[in-house]
Enzyme design. Sequence first.
Site, PDB file in Angstrom:
ATOM      1  N   HIS A   1      15.351 -70.203-122.625  1.00  0.00           N
ATOM      2  CA  HIS A   1      15.216 -69.945-121.191  1.00  0.00           C
ATOM      3  C   HIS A   1      13.741 -69.909-120.809  1.00  0.00           C
ATOM      4  O   HIS A   1      12.888 -69.494-121.597  1.00  0.00           O
ATOM      5  CB  HIS A   1      15.862 -68.593-120.834  1.00  0.00           C
ATOM      6  CG  HIS A   1      17.286 -68.455-121.266  1.00  0.00           C
ATOM      7  ND1 HIS A   1      17.637 -68.061-122.546  1.00  0.00           N
ATOM      8  CD2 HIS A   1      18.451 -68.667-120.605  1.00  0.00           C
ATOM      9  CE1 HIS A   1      18.962 -68.029-122.641  1.00  0.00           C
ATOM     10  NE2 HIS A   1      19.476 -68.395-121.489  1.00  0.00           N
TER      11      HIS A   1
ATOM     12  N   SER B   1      25.365 -67.373-122.767  1.00  0.00           N
ATOM     13  CA  SER B   1      25.291 -65.962-123.179  1.00  0.00           C
ATOM     14  C   SER B   1      26.678 -65.409-123.487  1.00  0.00           C
ATOM     15  O   SER B   1      27.588 -65.514-122.666  1.00  0.00           O
ATOM     16  CB  SER B   1      24.699 -65.110-122.048  1.00  0.00           C
ATOM     17  OG  SER B   1      23.327 -65.275-121.976  1.00  0.00           O
TER      18      SER B   1
ATOM     19  N   HIS C   1      22.679 -57.259-118.455  1.00  0.00           N
ATOM     20  CA  HIS C   1      22.934 -58.245-119.510  1.00  0.00           C
ATOM     21  C   HIS C   1      24.036 -57.790-120.479  1.00  0.00           C
ATOM     22  O   HIS C   1      24.765 -58.624-121.025  1.00  0.00           O
ATOM     23  CB  HIS C   1      21.639 -58.563-120.255  1.00  0.00           C
ATOM     24  CG  HIS C   1      21.760 -59.727-121.181  1.00  0.00           C
ATOM     25  ND1 HIS C   1      22.095 -61.000-120.754  1.00  0.00           N
ATOM     26  CD2 HIS C   1      21.626 -59.822-122.543  1.00  0.00           C
ATOM     27  CE1 HIS C   1      22.153 -61.824-121.794  1.00  0.00           C
ATOM     28  NE2 HIS C   1      21.876 -61.134-122.882  1.00  0.00           N
TER      29      HIS C   1
ATOM     30  N   ALA D   1      26.589 -68.245-118.570  1.00  0.00           N
ATOM     31  CA  ALA D   1      27.075 -67.063-117.864  1.00  0.00           C
ATOM     32  C   ALA D   1      26.377 -67.054-116.508  1.00  0.00           C
ATOM     33  O   ALA D   1      25.197 -67.392-116.418  1.00  0.00           O
ATOM     34  CB  ALA D   1      26.701 -65.818-118.647  1.00  0.00           C
TER      35      ALA D   1
ATOM     36  N   MET E   1      20.365 -68.627-115.032  1.00  0.00           N
ATOM     37  CA  MET E   1      18.965 -68.818-115.447  1.00  0.00           C
ATOM     38  C   MET E   1      18.826 -69.942-116.478  1.00  0.00           C
ATOM     39  O   MET E   1      17.954 -69.896-117.346  1.00  0.00           O
ATOM     40  CB  MET E   1      18.416 -67.511-116.043  1.00  0.00           C
ATOM     41  CG  MET E   1      18.503 -66.317-115.127  1.00  0.00           C
ATOM     42  SD  MET E   1      17.932 -64.814-115.924  1.00  0.00           S
ATOM     43  CE  MET E   1      18.634 -63.558-114.834  1.00  0.00           C
ATOM     44  N   SER E   2      19.714 -70.925-116.398  1.00  0.00           N
ATOM     45  CA  SER E   2      19.654 -71.989-117.424  1.00  0.00           C
ATOM     46  C   SER E   2      20.280 -73.278-116.896  1.00  0.00           C
ATOM     47  O   SER E   2      20.454 -73.466-115.698  1.00  0.00           O
ATOM     48  CB  SER E   2      20.397 -71.538-118.690  1.00  0.00           C
ATOM     49  OG  SER E   2      21.784 -71.445-118.431  1.00  0.00           O
TER      50      SER E   2
ATOM     51  N   HIS F   1      22.492 -64.763-127.987  1.00  0.00           N
ATOM     52  CA  HIS F   1      22.170 -66.142-128.375  1.00  0.00           C
ATOM     53  C   HIS F   1      21.767 -66.121-129.851  1.00  0.00           C
ATOM     54  O   HIS F   1      20.663 -65.688-130.197  1.00  0.00           O
ATOM     55  CB  HIS F   1      21.028 -66.697-127.517  1.00  0.00           C
ATOM     56  CG  HIS F   1      21.418 -66.925-126.092  1.00  0.00           C
ATOM     57  ND1 HIS F   1      21.744 -68.183-125.607  1.00  0.00           N
ATOM     58  CD2 HIS F   1      21.581 -66.065-125.061  1.00  0.00           C
ATOM     59  CE1 HIS F   1      22.072 -68.067-124.318  1.00  0.00           C
ATOM     60  NE2 HIS F   1      21.978 -66.791-123.969  1.00  0.00           N
TER      61      HIS F   1
ATOM     62  N   ASN G   1      29.690 -61.654-113.582  1.00  0.00           N
ATOM     63  CA  ASN G   1      29.441 -60.553-112.634  1.00  0.00           C
ATOM     64  C   ASN G   1      29.451 -61.155-111.227  1.00  0.00           C
ATOM     65  O   ASN G   1      29.357 -62.364-111.072  1.00  0.00           O
ATOM     66  CB  ASN G   1      28.087 -59.874-112.933  1.00  0.00           C
ATOM     67  CG  ASN G   1      26.942 -60.870-112.950  1.00  0.00           C
ATOM     68  OD1 ASN G   1      26.820 -61.682-113.871  1.00  0.00           O
ATOM     69  ND2 ASN G   1      26.113 -60.816-111.924  1.00  0.00           N
TER      70      ASN G   1
ATOM     71  N   TYR H   1      12.307 -67.830-118.880  1.00  0.00           N
ATOM     72  CA  TYR H   1      11.731 -66.475-118.876  1.00  0.00           C
ATOM     73  C   TYR H   1      11.331 -66.002-120.276  1.00  0.00           C
ATOM     74  O   TYR H   1      10.615 -65.015-120.419  1.00  0.00           O
ATOM     75  CB  TYR H   1      12.710 -65.462-118.233  1.00  0.00           C
ATOM     76  CG  TYR H   1      14.028 -65.306-118.967  1.00  0.00           C
ATOM     77  CD1 TYR H   1      14.137 -64.583-120.144  1.00  0.00           C
ATOM     78  CD2 TYR H   1      15.179 -65.898-118.475  1.00  0.00           C
ATOM     79  CE1 TYR H   1      15.348 -64.444-120.812  1.00  0.00           C
ATOM     80  CE2 TYR H   1      16.391 -65.781-119.124  1.00  0.00           C
ATOM     81  CZ  TYR H   1      16.465 -65.046-120.290  1.00  0.00           C
ATOM     82  OH  TYR H   1      17.654 -64.935-120.961  1.00  0.00           O
ATOM     83  N   GLU H   2      11.787 -66.704-121.318  1.00  0.00           N
ATOM     84  CA  GLU H   2      11.371 -66.334-122.677  1.00  0.00           C
ATOM     85  C   GLU H   2       9.917 -66.749-122.928  1.00  0.00           C
ATOM     86  O   GLU H   2       9.333 -66.388-123.942  1.00  0.00           O
ATOM     87  CB  GLU H   2      12.283 -67.003-123.704  1.00  0.00           C
ATOM     88  CG  GLU H   2      13.700 -66.462-123.704  1.00  0.00           C
ATOM     89  CD  GLU H   2      14.600 -67.231-124.664  1.00  0.00           C
ATOM     90  OE1 GLU H   2      14.503 -66.997-125.882  1.00  0.00           O
ATOM     91  OE2 GLU H   2      15.404 -68.059-124.184  1.00  0.00           O
TER      92      GLU H   2
END
Length: 321
Positions: A117, A64, A289, A147, A250-251, A95, A274, A119-120
Amino acid sequence: MTGKKANGSCNVAKNTSNDSDNENRNVYYAMEKPTYAYDDIKAIADYLMERTPVRPKIGIICGSGLNSLADSITNTQSFDYENIPNFPVSTVEGHVGRMIFGYLENMPVMAMQGRFHYYEGYPLAKCSMPVRVMKLMGVQYLMATNAAGGLNPKYKVGDIMIMRDHINMMGFAGNSPLQGPNDPRFGPRFPPMTNAYNAHLISVAHKMAKEMGISHEVHEGVYTCLGGPNYETVAELKMLRILGVDAVGMSTVHEVITARHCDMTVFAFSLITNIGALEYDSSEDEANHEEVVMVGKSRQSICGQLMCRVIKEIAKECQTK
Ligand SMILES: O=P(O)(O)O[C@@H]1C[C@H](O)[C@@H](CO)O1
């Protein structure tokens, strides 16, 4: 819209006229084809090989906000995901959704500006399917970036964490990119993950960080991937820290598992965008995000330099082999 038949045979879906159609198409793609057979992946690799003379040795995945890691690639040729038959499309801000071929430090490379991802709505096997495309195109090294939220108290926003290992939290729940019938043309049914991240490339990266004068902001640690898209609760972050996690995202984990299954050498790093709040009254901002992408953009030059230097070393080693 042209689509794919229920048995998984493939036609090329064309872009449709409005956003909601496109959204539906993404869901349609995600649900209809939970995994790809060898021949489906070979067809994608062949499609690309017929259109590019580049025979990549290194595959790069930009995290990201890190699209510009691919900016130093020369003699480029690019393919929007939506124009590659049977390829998923990127739906996440930050992306781009493009595959780039060319040369970095004289090494033939392919780079994904945008990943997929869970969650997509894409199953894990679909998220990491491009890694197998890379393999069938000749890629030997996977260089993945992401990220991530920092949990190790030593980490600051903007730091880089070289991935030494991962904890496959989604695997604990029985979710794996390798689920389903195993095709031995990719790799064994039960692949080991002891040395998932190449120790030599990790030491090369430390050496390069030293040469760049950024050692104080480069760490080595353990990453974990959660399903997202929500960020974590305080209790979840505390638990992850107790388990030995240094950065959460998340990846990447499923991509690395897929790469190791087919015997690629893996190097990966997280950009700490973060800091995870380990207390309810933490002074840390809530994760969002926009900030993740912003920090990615502000640090992509440093991340790109580190990656190029590691690739330069790989190029030297390939020459002397
Ligand atoms: O693709 P990566 O892992 O770099 O993206 C991270 C995880 C989520 O997709 C998003 C959260 O801000 O950034």
